[in-house]
Scaffold this active site. Structure first.
Site, PDB file in Angstrom:
ATOM      1  N   GLU A 152      87.753  12.168  73.196  1.00  0.00           N
ATOM      2  CA  GLU A 152      86.789  13.022  73.631  1.00  0.00           C
ATOM      3  C   GLU A 152      87.042  14.431  73.679  1.00  0.00           C
ATOM      4  O   GLU A 152      85.846  15.462  74.118  1.00  0.00           O
ATOM      5  CB  GLU A 152      87.239  12.795  75.267  1.00  0.00           C
ATOM      6  CG  GLU A 152      87.433  11.442  75.751  1.00  0.00           C
ATOM      7  CD  GLU A 152      85.911  11.114  76.823  1.00  0.00           C
ATOM      8  OE1 GLU A 152      85.617  11.374  77.418  1.00  0.00           O
ATOM      9  OE2 GLU A 152      85.212  11.198  75.404  1.00  0.00           O
ATOM     10  N   THR A 205      77.295  17.894  80.257  1.00  0.00           N
ATOM     11  CA  THR A 205      78.736  17.886  80.541  1.00  0.00           C
ATOM     12  C   THR A 205      79.314  18.991  80.459  1.00  0.00           C
ATOM     13  O   THR A 205      79.749  19.398  81.905  1.00  0.00           O
ATOM     14  CB  THR A 205      79.841  16.447  79.624  1.00  0.00           C
ATOM     15  OG1 THR A 205      79.176  15.117  79.748  1.00  0.00           O
ATOM     16  CG2 THR A 205      81.053  17.050  80.123  1.00  0.00           C
TER      17      THR A 205
END
Length: 331
Positions: A152, A205
């Site tokens: 991530e 994001t």
């Protein structure tokens, strides 16, 4: 990335080379991070969509990505830049097997990129789960999780676990702490469904995170703490009324919602059709209605899609129970 254990210990105690497979195919699920009120600490896995990884053992050393389908050419084939290959290589290195053989990877994206449904985490988890399965499962899911978090970090610059933890563990997870990492599985009430709508608008994001204030008023923090605690209590008590009134976000949603066209209208539709709660999935633009039945979730997604069609906004819709299994071997 810290080593799970020393390579020598892992090879001696856990690696049985007779159990190493030639090929595995793995599915890993999408996730709804934050669960509206639990920014960066709560999330749950869904049954679909998700991503698929096929991993093959080969004689040539190294990790290679041979194909990526469903990404419209947006993901890197460079094995050091793609989360699937980078994390798989790190597992092989930490287990002392990187000089024994190599692997080739095929990635199939069955879910949209930048949707707020954990697209990068689904790929990462599928890859980490696949390489572990290829090796005969020497590592537990708890030991695999740090690799997924590093994936991530590579994908979006922030090593959070609210997507990868539920994608890997299945069910609903609470990240109680990052240092040290402490993941708590939470109960999944029977009959809990998610009606998810992904409007085809771009909400990166990183941009969504930049809108979040570094400091919040104490009165808002108190409301949010109460909601998170109420949600956890509601899950344990199987109390849908408590779950619904607790899944309210007074800190993140007000600033992120401005990036999502028709958010207020979608929320009004969902609540009018019987949603327990409604909010943003992850960083958006996907939105999620939490319901007490599959039928209500289907009705809500159809109604929202009809509304967005009138606004000339394309969308994908998904209806799913909470996925309590996480990733799974296919075939």
């Amino acid at each position: 990335m810290n080593e799970v254990k020393s390579a020598e210990l892992m090879v001696d105690q856990r690696i049985n080379k007779d159990n190493i497979l030639n090929q595995v195919r793995v599915f890993a699920p999408a996730t709804v991070a934050n669960m509206i009120c639990g920014f960066d600490v709560l999330g749950f896995a869904v049954e679909a969509p998700g991503d698929e990884v096929t991993m093959t053992k080969v004689k040539q050393l190294g990790v290679r990505i041979t194909s990526i389908k469903g990404d419209d050419g947006r993901l890197p084939l460079d094995p050091e830049q793609n989360t699937v290959s980078a994390c798989a290589m790190k597992v092989l290195e930490d287990l002392g097997l990187a000089e024994e053989f190599g692997v080739e990877i095929e990635l199939v994206k069955h879910m949209p990129i930048g949707s707020g449904l954990g697209s990068s985490s689904a790929s990462t988890v599928a890859g980490v789960f696949a390489v572990n399965a290829l090796l005969g499962n020497p590592l537990t899911k708890e030991e695999l999780l740090p690799y997924c978090i590093e994936g991530e970090k590579l994908a979006c610059g922030h090593g959070h676990a609210d997507n990868v933890a539920p994608a890997l563990m299945g069910g609903i997870t609470l990240i109680r702490s990052y240092e040290p990492l402490d993941i708590v599985p939470l109960p999944v009430p029977a009959g809990m469904y998610a009606g998810i709508v992904f409007p085809h608008v771009d909400v990166p994001t990183r941009d969504a995170r930049q809108l979040i204030k570094e400091r919040v008023p104490l009165k808002d923090a108190v409301v949010q703490w109460g909601n998170v605690a109420g949600l956890v209590a509601g899950l344990y008590q199987n109390d849908f009324a408590l779950i619904g009134r607790s899944m309210q976000d007074v800190i993140i949603e007000p600033v992120r919602a401005i990036l999502i066209p028709q958010f207020a209208e979608m929320k009004a539709i969902a609540m009018s059709y019987g949603a327990l709660s409604f909010g943003i999935s992850g960083s958006g633009p996907s939105v999620v209605a939490i319901t007490q039945s599959e039928a209500v979730a289907k009705t809500i997604t159809i109604a929202i899609k009809n509304h967005l069609d009138k606004q000339e906004i394309d969308c994908n819709t998904y209806v799913s129970a909470v996925n309590t299994e996480g990733p799974r071997l296919l075939d």
